[in-house]
Design a protein around this motif. Structure first.
Motif, PDB file in Angstrom:
ATOM      1  N   ASN A  63       0.835  -1.206   0.000  1.00 47.53           N
ATOM      2  CA  ASN A  63       0.000   0.000   0.000  1.00 47.53           C
ATOM      3  C   ASN A  63       0.872   1.259   0.000  1.00 47.53           C
ATOM      4  O   ASN A  63       0.567   2.241  -0.682  1.00 47.53           O
ATOM      5  N   GLY A  66       2.095   1.939  -3.533  1.00 45.78           N
ATOM      6  CA  GLY A  66       0.996   2.420  -4.370  1.00 45.78           C
ATOM      7  C   GLY A  66       0.604   3.847  -4.033  1.00 45.78           C
ATOM      8  O   GLY A  66       0.381   4.670  -4.929  1.00 45.78           O
ATOM      9  N   ILE A  67       0.515   4.143  -2.750  1.00 46.68           N
ATOM     10  CA  ILE A  67       0.172   5.511  -2.332  1.00 46.68           C
ATOM     11  C   ILE A  67       1.243   6.487  -2.821  1.00 46.68           C
ATOM     12  O   ILE A  67       0.936   7.565  -3.347  1.00 46.68           O
ATOM     13  N   GLY A  70       0.730   7.194  -6.418  1.00 48.72           N
ATOM     14  CA  GLY A  70      -0.411   8.093  -6.612  1.00 48.72           C
ATOM     15  C   GLY A  70      -0.096   9.523  -6.214  1.00 48.72           C
ATOM     16  O   GLY A  70      -0.569  10.469  -6.844  1.00 48.72           O
ATOM     17  N   MET A  71       0.718   9.686  -5.175  1.00 48.87           N
ATOM     18  CA  MET A  71       1.045  11.034  -4.699  1.00 48.87           C
ATOM     19  C   MET A  71       1.830  11.857  -5.714  1.00 48.87           C
ATOM     20  O   MET A  71       1.812  13.090  -5.671  1.00 48.87           O
ATOM     21  N   ILE A  73       1.113  12.177  -8.667  1.00 44.27           N
ATOM     22  CA  ILE A  73       0.135  12.799  -9.565  1.00 44.27           C
ATOM     23  C   ILE A  73      -0.405  14.047  -8.859  1.00 44.27           C
ATOM     24  O   ILE A  73      -1.223  13.950  -7.948  1.00 44.27           O
ATOM     25  N   GLY A  74       0.120  15.172  -9.245  1.00 46.33           N
ATOM     26  CA  GLY A  74      -0.161  16.418  -8.537  1.00 46.33           C
ATOM     27  C   GLY A  74       1.129  17.046  -8.039  1.00 46.33           C
ATOM     28  O   GLY A  74       1.101  18.085  -7.373  1.00 46.33           O
ATOM     29  N   SER A 102       5.033   2.782 -14.794  1.00 44.61           N
ATOM     30  CA  SER A 102       4.242   4.005 -14.852  1.00 44.61           C
ATOM     31  C   SER A 102       5.110   5.261 -14.854  1.00 44.61           C
ATOM     32  O   SER A 102       4.599   6.373 -14.973  1.00 44.61           O
ATOM     33  N   LYS A 104       6.859   6.781 -12.449  1.00 41.88           N
ATOM     34  CA  LYS A 104       6.525   7.717 -11.368  1.00 41.88           C
ATOM     35  C   LYS A 104       7.773   8.156 -10.586  1.00 41.88           C
ATOM     36  O   LYS A 104       8.701   7.380 -10.361  1.00 41.88           O
TER      37      LYS A 104
ATOM     38  N   ASP B  57      -0.427  15.756 -14.033  1.00 41.08           N
ATOM     39  CA  ASP B  57      -0.671  16.163 -12.647  1.00 41.08           C
ATOM     40  C   ASP B  57      -2.161  16.367 -12.340  1.00 41.08           C
ATOM     41  O   ASP B  57      -2.566  16.234 -11.186  1.00 41.08           O
ATOM     42  N   LYS B  59      -4.053  18.802 -11.815  1.00 43.80           N
ATOM     43  CA  LYS B  59      -4.438  19.732 -10.743  1.00 43.80           C
ATOM     44  C   LYS B  59      -5.743  20.416 -11.101  1.00 43.80           C
ATOM     45  O   LYS B  59      -5.987  20.760 -12.259  1.00 43.80           O
ATOM     46  N   PHE B  65      -9.184   6.576 -11.746  1.00 38.22           N
ATOM     47  CA  PHE B  65      -8.197   5.498 -11.855  1.00 38.22           C
ATOM     48  C   PHE B  65      -8.908   4.173 -12.085  1.00 38.22           C
ATOM     49  O   PHE B  65      -9.807   3.800 -11.322  1.00 38.22           O
ATOM     50  N   ARG B 114      -3.252   7.720 -16.175  1.00 34.78           N
ATOM     51  CA  ARG B 114      -2.305   8.276 -15.216  1.00 34.78           C
ATOM     52  C   ARG B 114      -1.525   7.226 -14.441  1.00 34.78           C
ATOM     53  O   ARG B 114      -0.627   7.543 -13.675  1.00 34.78           O
ATOM     54  N   ILE B 115      -1.891   5.960 -14.621  1.00 37.19           N
ATOM     55  CA  ILE B 115      -1.152   4.888 -13.947  1.00 37.19           C
ATOM     56  C   ILE B 115      -1.336   3.618 -14.773  1.00 37.19           C
ATOM     57  O   ILE B 115      -2.381   3.446 -15.401  1.00 37.19           O
ATOM     58  N   SER B 125      -4.616   1.810  -3.769  1.00 34.41           N
ATOM     59  CA  SER B 125      -3.508   2.536  -3.129  1.00 34.41           C
ATOM     60  C   SER B 125      -3.152   3.784  -3.931  1.00 34.41           C
ATOM     61  O   SER B 125      -2.930   4.857  -3.363  1.00 34.41           O
ATOM     62  N   VAL B 126      -3.093   3.620  -5.235  1.00 36.89           N
ATOM     63  CA  VAL B 126      -2.735   4.756  -6.100  1.00 36.89           C
ATOM     64  C   VAL B 126      -3.783   5.862  -5.965  1.00 36.89           C
ATOM     65  O   VAL B 126      -3.450   7.049  -5.849  1.00 36.89           O
ATOM     66  N   ILE B 128      -5.694   6.459  -3.442  1.00 34.11           N
ATOM     67  CA  ILE B 128      -5.519   7.098  -2.130  1.00 34.11           C
ATOM     68  C   ILE B 128      -4.372   8.107  -2.180  1.00 34.11           C
ATOM     69  O   ILE B 128      -4.482   9.225  -1.678  1.00 34.11           O
ATOM     70  N   GLY B 129      -3.267   7.701  -2.810  1.00 32.83           N
ATOM     71  CA  GLY B 129      -2.118   8.621  -2.923  1.00 32.83           C
ATOM     72  C   GLY B 129      -2.506   9.901  -3.649  1.00 32.83           C
ATOM     73  O   GLY B 129      -2.177  11.006  -3.207  1.00 32.83           O
ATOM     74  N   ALA B 130      -3.223   9.744  -4.749  1.00 36.35           N
ATOM     75  CA  ALA B 130      -3.650  10.926  -5.508  1.00 36.35           C
ATOM     76  C   ALA B 130      -4.612  11.776  -4.676  1.00 36.35           C
ATOM     77  O   ALA B 130      -4.565  13.009  -4.722  1.00 36.35           O
ATOM     78  N   LEU B 132      -4.627  12.037  -1.388  1.00 34.73           N
ATOM     79  CA  LEU B 132      -3.836  12.728  -0.356  1.00 34.73           C
ATOM     80  C   LEU B 132      -3.115  13.935  -0.949  1.00 34.73           C
ATOM     81  O   LEU B 132      -3.016  14.989  -0.310  1.00 34.73           O
ATOM     82  N   THR B 133      -2.622  13.775  -2.176  1.00 29.05           N
ATOM     83  CA  THR B 133      -1.963  14.914  -2.820  1.00 29.05           C
ATOM     84  C   THR B 133      -2.969  16.035  -3.087  1.00 29.05           C
ATOM     85  O   THR B 133      -2.653  17.206  -2.904  1.00 29.05           O
ATOM     86  N   MET B 136      -3.196  17.866   0.077  1.00 29.02           N
ATOM     87  CA  MET B 136      -2.009  18.697   0.327  1.00 29.02           C
ATOM     88  C   MET B 136      -1.999  19.933  -0.561  1.00 29.02           C
ATOM     89  O   MET B 136      -1.527  20.986  -0.157  1.00 29.02           O
ATOM     90  N   ASN B 137      -2.501  19.757  -1.787  1.00 29.77           N
ATOM     91  CA  ASN B 137      -2.518  20.876  -2.735  1.00 29.77           C
ATOM     92  C   ASN B 137      -3.726  21.792  -2.539  1.00 29.77           C
ATOM     93  O   ASN B 137      -3.929  22.715  -3.325  1.00 29.77           O
TER      94      ASN B 137
END
Lengths: 318, 281
Positions: A63, A66-67, A70-71, A73-74, A102, A104, B57, B59, B65, B114-115, B125-126, B128-130, B132-133, B136-137
């Motif tokens: 996880n 993967g997170i 994903g992070m 992206i942005g 990917s 990343k 990105d 934004k 996804f 994007r992935i 997971s991906v 979730i990461g996006a 969280l970003t 943050m943004n």
């Protein structure tokens, strides 16, 4: 022969922690993720200074990778931290698909690599991670030798666009590279110049290679020691330049001889300038529990082993 | 034209695209693609706020996804017909030198992706990461994701589900394609998923059940409801009951068409049930 001074033993993982803390101040896009090993990875300073950019993922490495993917992206630059075994073998497919394929911008930072993890034993002592990571297309693979270099590398990889595997270790080892060094990804560092044998070392074995060069010097053998902190992309130019002069080489790494630095060097030589080579590496085996220095001795990964192999490879020169 | 009529036409054309892509290379996954045609069409045609002038990105855009990457034919059809790349490019699906790989990837630079996905269980997971970003943004846009139900057998999902629930990732709307079928047969025969609603709730998710996952109005209503539930300290999951092979009578009610292409005759029959609307590629 040029000699180097150990300014005091300190662990390379602390170099990572210090580098990450500095990045926290200098680069607002850097974020850190950890899988329940914040203290072991020395990520506390970053965590305490930037709680909004620190993510405790728990014991869930897949996880975490993967997170992190994903992070990106942005625009974030995620640094993941856990032991080398859980950073690679446990999550190989996650890194392969979500990070490497990917494309990343994730920095996979891995501590406690190799035998020198010590007492925890073979379940934790990964000796295959460099091979796993260097086989992934597009992955940059770095294995630093001391505190100063690990700190410099940590800061440098944030500026590199693309996935990076940064490997370092647990025990306190000699700190001998300059504090203010410029870390250039993919650029070998020639530590001593010599004519009889080239010693190409990475990680904890770089200091051992310098100790071996000293011992060889006393026997009248002049060794050229090259610090390869970047396994991929490999500085083939520096390697070939040296081996063309010395006509033989010893590679030294805290890793399986299959898949590691030695094989990358052998490939470079086979394609460009075949020369006798000896490998200081584990011989397709798992590790075991024990004190780090005793393990390095048992598995032939120290200055003594390097100098013995150097003498042996010199005899193989035509 | 009413938006419903437009969506119906769009979906019908997407079905044709799915069938023709898979048929022309005699490989790919029509069953799940057809089952999700309405959902993905609605996301891109009505729900998400995005720019088809693709930027990785993303934004200030909603992002989607696809975790179950094998249903790439529906993803590619919707992306192309939403302006991400020329519809003509659907001709290259799964062929050499194509940006339309068997499973979606960023590697060939296909706009809209994007992935990479394909190896199952990684998309949550991906997403979730996006998400969280985005937080943050300070970007209030949402993350949507789609997952197969069989895919939930992959353990990484449960790491991700635990994380998102425990940490209150509330700008994420995950949808499960709950068709209760996978390659080897019914999920209940392969490895029963049990009570998914209770499982997600036990992991602190807000669960929405969508019984008619191939009904345009029902999907729109549920997605609107899901959107209203964001920002409340809980991730949202939609258990979307779909029919694998939906819209083609002989492909429905079986798992046989999960990963099998129709032959010439079958294609003709299937296309006759889904007449051209927006124009074939």
């Amino acid at each position: 022969m040029k000699t180097y001074k150990n300014t005091g033993n300190i662990d390379t993982r602390s170099g990572f922690g210090a580098g990450l803390a500095e990045l926290g101040k200098s680069n607002p896009d850097v974020v850190a993720l950890c899988a329940d090993l914040t203290g072991s990875l020395k990520m506390d300073e970053f965590k305490d200074s930037h709680p909004d950019r620190f993510f405790q993922i728990g014991i869930a490495e897949a996880n975490m990778i993967g997170i992190a993917a994903g992070m990106t992206i942005g625009g974030k630059i995620p640094f993941t931290g856990t032991f080398a075994n859980f950073s690679t073998g446990r999550v190989y497919d996650q890194i392969r698909q979500s990070v490497a394929y990917s494309g990343k911008n994730v920095k996979i930072c891995a501590s406690h690599a190799g035998l020198t993890l010590g007492e925890d034993g073979a379940t934790h002592q990964i000796l295959e991670d460099l091979g796993l990571m260097k086989m992934l297309p597009g992955m940059t693979v770095i294995n630093t030798c001391d505190y100063n270099q690990t700190k410099a590398a940590t800061i440098a990889i944030a500026k590199h666009e693309g996935p990076v595997y940064l490997r370092f270790g647990r025990p306190k080892v000699a700190n001998f590279t300059p504090e203010d060094q410029k870390f250039e990804i993919g650029k070998a560092v020639t530590l001593t110049e010599g004519n009889d044998v080239t010693i190409i070392a990475t990680g904890h074995l770089v200091w051992e290679a310098l100790e071996a060069a000293k011992a060889l010097d006393e026997k009248g053998i002049s060794a050229e020691v090259i610090n390869i902190h970047t396994i991929k992309p490999l500085d083939e130019k520096a390697i070939l330049k040296s081996v063309r002069k010395t006509k033989c080489v010893v590679t030294a790494e805290e890793h399986n001889m299959l898949g590691g630095l030695g094989e990358s060097v052998a490939r470079t030589l086979a394609l460009n300038h075949p020369a006798p080579q000896e490998f200081v590496a584990t011989e397709d085996t798992f590790g075991e529990s024990g004190e780090p220095l005793m393990l390095l001795d048992k598995y032939g990964l120290n200055a003594k082993a390097i100098s013995e192999k150097a003498e042996a490879v010199i005899l193989r020169k035509e | 034209m009413s938006t419903t009529q437009h969506l119906q036409d769009f979906v019908t054309q997407v079905r044709r695209d799915i069938l023709r892509q898979v048929h022309q290379v005699n490989s790919g996954h029509p069953g799940g693609s057809l089952g999700c045609a309405e959902f993905i069409s609605i996301l891109y045609q009505e729900v998400m706020d995005y720019s088809s002038d693709f930027d990785m990105d993303g934004k200030n855009e909603d992002l989607f996804f696809l975790s179950n990457g094998h249903i790439s034919p529906v993803f590619y059809s919707v992306l192309s017909r939403s302006g991400f790349f020329p519809v003509e490019e659907l001709k290259t699906f799964r062929k050499i030198d194509s940006r339309l790989q068997g499973h979606p990837t960023t590697h060939e630079g296909l706009p809209g992706v994007r992935i990479a996905s394909g190896s199952l269980g990684q998309g949550m997971s991906v997403a979730i990461g996006a998400a969280l970003t985005k937080k943050m943004n300070k970007d209030s846009h949402l993350i949507y994701s789609l997952h197969g139900d069989g895919e939930l057998q992959e353990g990484q999902n449960w790491e991700a589900i635990l994380y998102a629930g425990s940490k209150g990732v509330d700008n994420l709307i995950a949808t499960i394609d709950y068709n209760k079928k996978q390659i080897d047969g019914a999920t209940d025969d392969v490895l029963p998923l049990g009570n998914l609603k209770k499982k997600f709730e036990a992991f602190d998710w807000k669960v929405l059940e969508l019984r008619e996952g191939n009904d345009i109005e029902a999907i729109k209503k549920t997605l609107a409801e899901a959107k209203d539930l964001t920002g409340k300290k809980q991730p949202i999951v939609i258990l979307m009951e779909t029919e694998m092979g939906n819209g083609v009578d002989f492909m429905m009610g079986t798992h046989a068409w999960h990963g099998k292409a129709p032959n010439d005759e079958q294609l003709e029959t299937a296309l006759a049930q889904n007449q051209e609307t927006l124009g074939d590629y």
